[in-house]
Write a protein that holds these residues in place. Sequence first.
Motif, mmCIF file in Angstrom:
data_model
loop_
_atom_site.group_PDB
_atom_site.id
_atom_site.type_symbol
_atom_site.label_atom_id
_atom_site.label_comp_id
_atom_site.label_asym_id
_atom_site.label_seq_id
_atom_site.Cartn_x
_atom_site.Cartn_y
_atom_site.Cartn_z
ATOM 1 N N SER A 178 0.794 -1.230 0.000
ATOM 2 C CA SER A 178 0.000 0.000 0.000
ATOM 3 C C SER A 178 0.827 1.281 0.000
ATOM 4 O O SER A 178 0.344 2.321 -0.456
ATOM 5 C CB SER A 178 -0.975 0.008 1.182
ATOM 6 N N PHE A 179 2.070 1.261 0.498
ATOM 7 C CA PHE A 179 2.850 2.493 0.433
ATOM 8 C C PHE A 179 3.106 2.876 -1.014
ATOM 9 O O PHE A 179 2.851 4.010 -1.437
ATOM 10 C CB PHE A 179 4.185 2.352 1.168
ATOM 11 N N SER A 180 3.608 1.938 -1.790
ATOM 12 C CA SER A 180 3.918 2.224 -3.190
ATOM 13 C C SER A 180 2.652 2.493 -3.998
ATOM 14 O O SER A 180 2.637 3.358 -4.880
ATOM 15 C CB SER A 180 4.700 1.061 -3.809
ATOM 16 N N MET A 181 1.583 1.765 -3.703
ATOM 17 C CA MET A 181 0.330 2.013 -4.399
ATOM 18 C C MET A 181 -0.197 3.408 -4.088
ATOM 19 O O MET A 181 -0.614 4.153 -4.987
ATOM 20 C CB MET A 181 -0.711 0.968 -4.000
ATOM 21 N N HIS A 182 -0.166 3.778 -2.809
ATOM 22 C CA HIS A 182 -0.664 5.093 -2.425
ATOM 23 C C HIS A 182 0.178 6.204 -3.046
ATOM 24 O O HIS A 182 -0.361 7.239 -3.454
ATOM 25 C CB HIS A 182 -0.678 5.227 -0.904
#
Length: 367
Positions: free
Chosen positions: A177-181
């Motif tokens: 989720s960090f990279s997606m966000h």
Amino acid sequence: MNAAVKPESIPGQSFGEQDERALRDRMRKELPADTFKSETWRVIWFLPLQLVIWGCLLTILMAGLPWYANLGLGLVMGHTIGCQALLAHEVLHGALGMSRRWQNFFGWLGFGPLIAPPEFWRKWHNSIHHAHTNMGDTDPDSFGTLRRYKADPKQKKFPKLAPGSGTWYSLFFLTYSFSMHAQIVLWLQAKKRKQFKGFNRRLAIIQSLLCVAAWLVLAVISGPLALFTVLIPFMVANALGQGYILTNHFLRPQTETNNPLDNSMSLRTNPVLDRLHFRFSHHIEHHFFPKMPSTKAPRLREWLETHYPERYVAPTHWQAIKLLYKTPRVYKTPTVLVDPNRPERTVDLLPLQKAMCAATYKGSATG
């Protein structure tokens, strides 16, 4: 965390005390002057971090080890990439001093693997998140208010991915989720939000695509070993960062005053891990003084626990993760969380604050 909407707070409601400036002034006065002095020498930590990352990568690719050994090396590699990002976070805030060019260099080492170019991170995190922490729908790192989901019902699908939704696939949210966000902010929010005005979004997109290309090249070179050189390290690095980031604010009320004591949360984690993770657990402290070296953050924790034990919220890391998965992510009011897909499911944050504050923690520790 969602696509951009008009950044407004929840009308007619507020939470928090307007004493953040007085608190900063008092802490500066009462704490030793070197608490706020940059520590450039700590940049040397990038050397062992890089050696571990490259050592694990080359060993996986060249040593012909059994799968379980490669798994262990992949986990160590991912953990080290995550640690490096936490140190780069300090660098890009200026806690280690240095020129902007050198900060960007180390910022690339830390955030490049997570697909977040340093100048983009500065604008998104330093300028916008820190200035609008948990403030209505303005904070780009928040799931925002229920009004957002009523205005655009299609967005209700997104909270199903997150901890607290009750879906089985929410268990994997931390691992990507960090990279997606980062990409949601770059491709959607940066295009629509006025806070990104003047930011070179096109350059940041090109830089992000180059980061993705680097991972793809490594995957091709690795062949079947990409499971250990790409997938596992990427997931572990994301999970390490999000294990802190999601607990820093998602269990705290929304505010209009941007007071870290009211809208942020610190953690109590294993002392060894706390050092390896560059004391990212001290997050209230960081929001009060973003340029303060993390090595000095324990001084602020002690000061806040002494003077504001009822307001200083710092549960154990494990307790925070469990609460994250038990509570919804959207704000019905500044102090009440709600599931937009099941509006009858709500959680009042104020009792949680009382249960997680330093006064309760110290009381249970001495009781």
